[in-house]
Write a protein that holds these residues in place. Sequence first.
Motif, PDB file in Angstrom:
ATOM      1  N   VAL A 512       9.542  34.673 -10.598  1.00 58.86           N
ATOM      2  CA  VAL A 512       9.653  33.570  -9.629  1.00 58.86           C
ATOM      3  C   VAL A 512       8.431  33.538  -8.717  1.00 58.86           C
ATOM      4  CG1 VAL A 512      10.932  32.738  -7.611  1.00 58.86           C
ATOM      5  CG2 VAL A 512      12.171  33.429  -9.667  1.00 58.86           C
ATOM      6  N   THR A 513       7.990  34.730  -8.287  1.00 58.97           N
ATOM      7  CA  THR A 513       6.827  34.821  -7.392  1.00 58.97           C
ATOM      8  C   THR A 513       5.568  34.309  -8.086  1.00 58.97           C
ATOM      9  OG1 THR A 513       7.786  36.738  -6.261  1.00 58.97           O
ATOM     10  CG2 THR A 513       5.419  36.381  -5.998  1.00 58.97           C
ATOM     11  N   ILE A 514       5.356  34.758  -9.329  1.00 62.76           N
ATOM     12  CA  ILE A 514       4.161  34.333 -10.085  1.00 62.76           C
ATOM     13  C   ILE A 514       4.206  32.843 -10.358  1.00 62.76           C
ATOM     14  CG2 ILE A 514       2.965  34.525 -12.305  1.00 62.76           C
ATOM     15  CD1 ILE A 514       3.815  37.477 -12.367  1.00 62.76           C
ATOM     16  N   VAL A 515       5.374  32.376 -10.829  1.00 63.86           N
ATOM     17  CA  VAL A 515       5.527  30.956 -11.154  1.00 63.86           C
ATOM     18  C   VAL A 515       5.313  30.089  -9.913  1.00 63.86           C
ATOM     19  CG1 VAL A 515       7.308  29.240 -11.682  1.00 63.86           C
ATOM     20  CG2 VAL A 515       6.968  31.179 -13.205  1.00 63.86           C
ATOM     21  N   THR A 516       5.882  30.518  -8.778  1.00 65.06           N
ATOM     22  CA  THR A 516       5.737  29.751  -7.537  1.00 65.06           C
ATOM     23  C   THR A 516       4.274  29.695  -7.091  1.00 65.06           C
ATOM     24  OG1 THR A 516       7.975  30.371  -6.831  1.00 65.06           O
ATOM     25  CG2 THR A 516       6.459  29.595  -5.126  1.00 65.06           C
ATOM     26  N   LYS A 517       3.595  30.838  -7.181  1.00 60.43           N
ATOM     27  CA  LYS A 517       2.191  30.886  -6.749  1.00 60.43           C
ATOM     28  C   LYS A 517       1.303  30.006  -7.626  1.00 60.43           C
ATOM     29  CE  LYS A 517      -1.441  34.138  -5.403  1.00 60.43           C
ATOM     30  NZ  LYS A 517      -1.808  35.573  -5.238  1.00 60.43           N
ATOM     31  N   VAL A 518       1.527  30.072  -8.946  1.00 54.98           N
ATOM     32  CA  VAL A 518       0.700  29.307  -9.882  1.00 54.98           C
ATOM     33  C   VAL A 518       1.027  27.815  -9.820  1.00 54.98           C
ATOM     34  CG1 VAL A 518       0.176  28.936 -12.329  1.00 54.98           C
ATOM     35  CG2 VAL A 518       0.360  31.271 -11.442  1.00 54.98           C
ATOM     36  N   SER A 519       2.339  27.495  -9.765  1.00 59.76           N
ATOM     37  CA  SER A 519       2.733  26.082  -9.854  1.00 59.76           C
ATOM     38  C   SER A 519       2.567  25.317  -8.545  1.00 59.76           C
ATOM     39  CB  SER A 519       4.192  25.974 -10.331  1.00 59.76           C
ATOM     40  OG  SER A 519       5.078  26.556  -9.398  1.00 59.76           O
ATOM     41  N   THR A 520       2.339  26.009  -7.433  1.00 59.11           N
ATOM     42  CA  THR A 520       2.156  25.305  -6.154  1.00 59.11           C
ATOM     43  C   THR A 520       0.681  25.162  -5.764  1.00 59.11           C
ATOM     44  OG1 THR A 520       2.477  27.416  -4.973  1.00 59.11           O
ATOM     45  CG2 THR A 520       4.406  25.985  -5.222  1.00 59.11           C
ATOM     46  N   ARG A 521      -0.218  25.497  -6.670  1.00 57.70           N
ATOM     47  CA  ARG A 521      -1.643  25.333  -6.368  1.00 57.70           C
ATOM     48  C   ARG A 521      -2.000  23.851  -6.211  1.00 57.70           C
ATOM     49  NH1 ARG A 521      -4.779  28.871 -10.794  1.00 57.70           N
ATOM     50  NH2 ARG A 521      -3.396  27.620 -12.114  1.00 57.70           N
ATOM     51  N   HIS A 522      -3.031  23.607  -5.439  1.00 61.94           N
ATOM     52  CA  HIS A 522      -3.528  22.239  -5.202  1.00 61.94           C
ATOM     53  C   HIS A 522      -2.478  21.349  -4.533  1.00 61.94           C
ATOM     54  CE1 HIS A 522      -6.743  23.629  -7.740  1.00 61.94           C
ATOM     55  NE2 HIS A 522      -5.953  23.711  -8.799  1.00 61.94           N
ATOM     56  N   GLY A 523      -1.638  21.949  -3.707  1.00 58.69           N
ATOM     57  CA  GLY A 523      -0.675  21.168  -2.925  1.00 58.69           C
ATOM     58  C   GLY A 523       0.546  20.691  -3.679  1.00 58.69           C
ATOM     59  N   LYS A 524       0.759  21.162  -4.909  1.00 62.07           N
ATOM     60  CA  LYS A 524       1.934  20.742  -5.682  1.00 62.07           C
ATOM     61  C   LYS A 524       3.186  21.441  -5.162  1.00 62.07           C
ATOM     62  CE  LYS A 524      -0.657  19.874  -9.958  1.00 62.07           C
ATOM     63  NZ  LYS A 524      -0.831  20.271 -11.374  1.00 62.07           N
ATOM     64  N   LEU A 525       4.356  20.823  -5.421  1.00 63.19           N
ATOM     65  CA  LEU A 525       5.623  21.387  -4.961  1.00 63.19           C
ATOM     66  C   LEU A 525       6.062  22.580  -5.801  1.00 63.19           C
ATOM     67  CD1 LEU A 525       7.605  18.113  -4.169  1.00 63.19           C
ATOM     68  CD2 LEU A 525       6.754  19.803  -2.533  1.00 63.19           C
ATOM     69  N   GLY A 526       5.595  22.648  -7.045  1.00 65.18           N
ATOM     70  CA  GLY A 526       5.910  23.789  -7.902  1.00 65.18           C
ATOM     71  C   GLY A 526       7.194  23.613  -8.705  1.00 65.18           C
ATOM     72  N   TRP A 527       7.512  24.624  -9.494  1.00 68.44           N
ATOM     73  CA  TRP A 527       8.686  24.576 -10.364  1.00 68.44           C
ATOM     74  C   TRP A 527       9.988  24.726  -9.586  1.00 68.44           C
ATOM     75  CZ3 TRP A 527       7.594  28.066 -15.296  1.00 68.44           C
ATOM     76  CH2 TRP A 527       6.508  27.523 -16.005  1.00 68.44           C
ATOM     77  N   ILE A 528       9.975  25.501  -8.486  1.00 70.92           N
ATOM     78  CA  ILE A 528      11.225  25.797  -7.764  1.00 70.92           C
ATOM     79  C   ILE A 528      11.058  25.451  -6.276  1.00 70.92           C
ATOM     80  CG2 ILE A 528      13.038  27.536  -7.432  1.00 70.92           C
ATOM     81  CD1 ILE A 528      11.716  29.206  -9.625  1.00 70.92           C
ATOM     82  N   PRO A 529      10.986  24.166  -5.940  1.00 71.23           N
ATOM     83  CA  PRO A 529      10.890  23.776  -4.520  1.00 71.23           C
ATOM     84  C   PRO A 529      12.265  23.819  -3.863  1.00 71.23           C
ATOM     85  CG  PRO A 529      10.918  21.830  -5.887  1.00 71.23           C
ATOM     86  CD  PRO A 529      10.953  23.000  -6.833  1.00 71.23           C
ATOM     87  N   ASP A 530      12.299  23.578  -2.548  1.00 75.14           N
ATOM     88  CA  ASP A 530      13.583  23.567  -1.850  1.00 75.14           C
ATOM     89  C   ASP A 530      14.487  22.449  -2.376  1.00 75.14           C
ATOM     90  OD1 ASP A 530      12.959  25.749  -0.321  1.00 75.14           O
ATOM     91  OD2 ASP A 530      12.189  24.577   1.359  1.00 75.14           O
ATOM     92  N   ASN A 531      13.898  21.297  -2.662  1.00 75.99           N
ATOM     93  CA  ASN A 531      14.636  20.200  -3.290  1.00 75.99           C
ATOM     94  C   ASN A 531      14.332  20.239  -4.792  1.00 75.99           C
ATOM     95  OD1 ASN A 531      15.712  17.814  -4.277  1.00 75.99           O
ATOM     96  ND2 ASN A 531      14.954  16.553  -2.578  1.00 75.99           N
ATOM     97  N   LEU A 532      15.294  20.740  -5.571  1.00 79.24           N
ATOM     98  CA  LEU A 532      15.054  20.927  -7.011  1.00 79.24           C
ATOM     99  C   LEU A 532      14.852  19.607  -7.754  1.00 79.24           C
ATOM    100  CD1 LEU A 532      17.493  23.835  -8.033  1.00 79.24           C
ATOM    101  CD2 LEU A 532      15.137  23.941  -7.212  1.00 79.24           C
ATOM    102  N   ASN A 533      15.200  18.499  -7.115  1.00 77.32           N
ATOM    103  CA  ASN A 533      14.984  17.200  -7.762  1.00 77.32           C
ATOM    104  C   ASN A 533      13.497  16.910  -7.958  1.00 77.32           C
ATOM    105  OD1 ASN A 533      17.741  16.730  -7.833  1.00 77.32           O
ATOM    106  ND2 ASN A 533      17.751  15.648  -5.863  1.00 77.32           N
ATOM    107  N   TYR A 534      12.647  17.572  -7.178  1.00 78.85           N
ATOM    108  CA  TYR A 534      11.198  17.411  -7.316  1.00 78.85           C
ATOM    109  C   TYR A 534      10.584  18.542  -8.161  1.00 78.85           C
ATOM    110  CZ  TYR A 534      11.403  13.958  -3.524  1.00 78.85           C
ATOM    111  OH  TYR A 534      11.671  12.846  -2.745  1.00 78.85           O
ATOM    112  N   GLY A 535      11.408  19.473  -8.623  1.00 74.78           N
ATOM    113  CA  GLY A 535      10.898  20.650  -9.317  1.00 74.78           C
ATOM    114  C   GLY A 535      10.996  20.565 -10.828  1.00 74.78           C
ATOM    115  N   ARG A 536      10.706  21.698 -11.487  1.00 75.54           N
ATOM    116  CA  ARG A 536      10.836  21.815 -12.944  1.00 75.54           C
ATOM    117  C   ARG A 536      11.450  23.177 -13.277  1.00 75.54           C
ATOM    118  NH1 ARG A 536       8.867  17.761 -16.269  1.00 75.54           N
ATOM    119  NH2 ARG A 536      10.411  18.817 -17.587  1.00 75.54           N
TER     120      ARG A 536
END
Length: 572
Positions: A512-536
């Motif tokens: 989760v830590t790796i995925v969050t760090k990688v997927s939130t680069r460049h201002g993206k919300l990432g795979w697991i944001p607080d609102n999962l409707n915006y996530g993957r």
Amino acid sequence: MGEDDDKYTKDGTVDHHGNPADKTKTGTWKACPFILGNECCERLAYYGMSTNLVLYFKNRLNQHSATASNNVSNWSGTCYITPLIGAFIADSYLGRYWTIAIFSIIYVFGMTLLTLSASVPGLKPTCSGKEDCHATVTQTAVCFLALYLIALGTGGIKPCVSSYGADQFDDSDENEKKHKSSFFNWFYFSINVGALIASSLLVWIQDNVGWGWGFGIPAVTMAIAVVSFFSGTRLYRNQKPGGSALTRMCQVVVASIRKYRVEVPADKSVVLYETADAESAIIGSRKLERTKDFKFFDKAAVEVPTDDIKVPANPWRLCTVTQVEELKAIIRLLPIWATGIVFATVYGQMGTLFVLQGNTMDIHVGPSNFEIPPASLSIFDTLSVLFWVPVYDRIIVPVARKFTGHKNGLTQLQRMGIGLIISIFAMVSAAILELERLKTVRKHNYYTLEHIPMSIFWQVPQYFLIGCAEVFTFIGQLEFFYEQAPDATRSLCSALSLTTVALGNYLSTLLVTIVTKVSTRHGKLGWIPDNLNYGRVDYFFWLLAVLSVLNLGVFLLIAKWYTYKKPLGTLR
């Protein structure tokens, strides 16, 4: 005299006074209800407190989704690491009875403090609405202190209680021995009865009545568990602690290194060092036959002139074959143990991402709009286990026996492998559901909707599949580690098998830590944001499915290589 001797057990067990256990007054099913009652209440307390914990962190301690998920994973992982401490203390110093008793009391203190942290003004977070809460650093610290006291308490119970139940049946008595496997069935049943009540009634109380009651009831239940355990004291049979297995293993390593230049005789007729008695020198262990692998450690059992053999020999210089084989058996278990980590990561999603996924779906049922707590869906995992245990025992085993000729239908390794396959389908099911959920969100622009109009019951298949996988892999793993563990290290190996759950939770945190760090680069919300409707989150489930496939491949290679232990002689 002979008839009088038959009254007493021959497996080294003693009663609560330290005298040889009287078969007519102690052990067997007379003692087991108190042990099973303790386990049922303890599991009810544990699951009643932990099942919904991720939402308590998010809604009451005001933590982000990823942080809450990681904190639950880390705490849950610790609960499965501390059994190593409990197993060591039980095997080496206190015995199983006093280890269970002392750590159960620590557990009650932890549950009581957790209840106070959720109900007493000043200790509980300040809330202006149902989910608008703020916790101070001190309040959060008290909560986590309570949780880690619970983690310590459960560490003394988990590795000991099933073995303690098995201690109540004399291995030298064929009639009692038949009932031992039945005990394990009821033991696992009692675990799931506790989990069933926790994941339904207690989770509902936490979501609809309050967290004070939601944690208070498990605290009272744990106190009942302690009373239940102590009530059976006069009926228990107790194994005397047989010394530290870790010390014995270190002795083999040291003795082998000291003799690194010594050649192990290639001639099998040359006997390595072993006690002359029919019994092993290790209390509670049968002699073990010498095996071909890990020959370096055989050097520890090679007699050389400098050993200056006395009775008994210095174990830091010369070890028995059984002591060497004890270490080898543990080493052989480790690769199989390692393949359980990825499975445990999949299993751990029920308490984290499955709950967060369900929290975005329609939780209402019936015309009265009754709300189902998302964490309550884990009840379908429990129901799945309760369904598949008798199906496996009564249907799968007899059918498989006709094809394989094996007395158990499937070997323990085959059983575990099937569970690994089923776990892959569980992750595929979760990924497909999340994909469909996100399609609905995009199609109808439900991004800001708290609960989208998609029933939470679509999660049932993934819970049911994990329950099925659990029956094959977890029970198979428990049985495998019990059977393949050296006799005097069964508590330690039981604890070792439990650590796969810990490392699985830690692996989940890492991913989760790796995925969050990688997927939130460049201002993206990432795979697991607080609102999962915006996530993957579906990507994360697919990642676990791929890891599970790779893990299965490694397991098959290791299982093909595995050498089973070969016990000789009788128990001391």
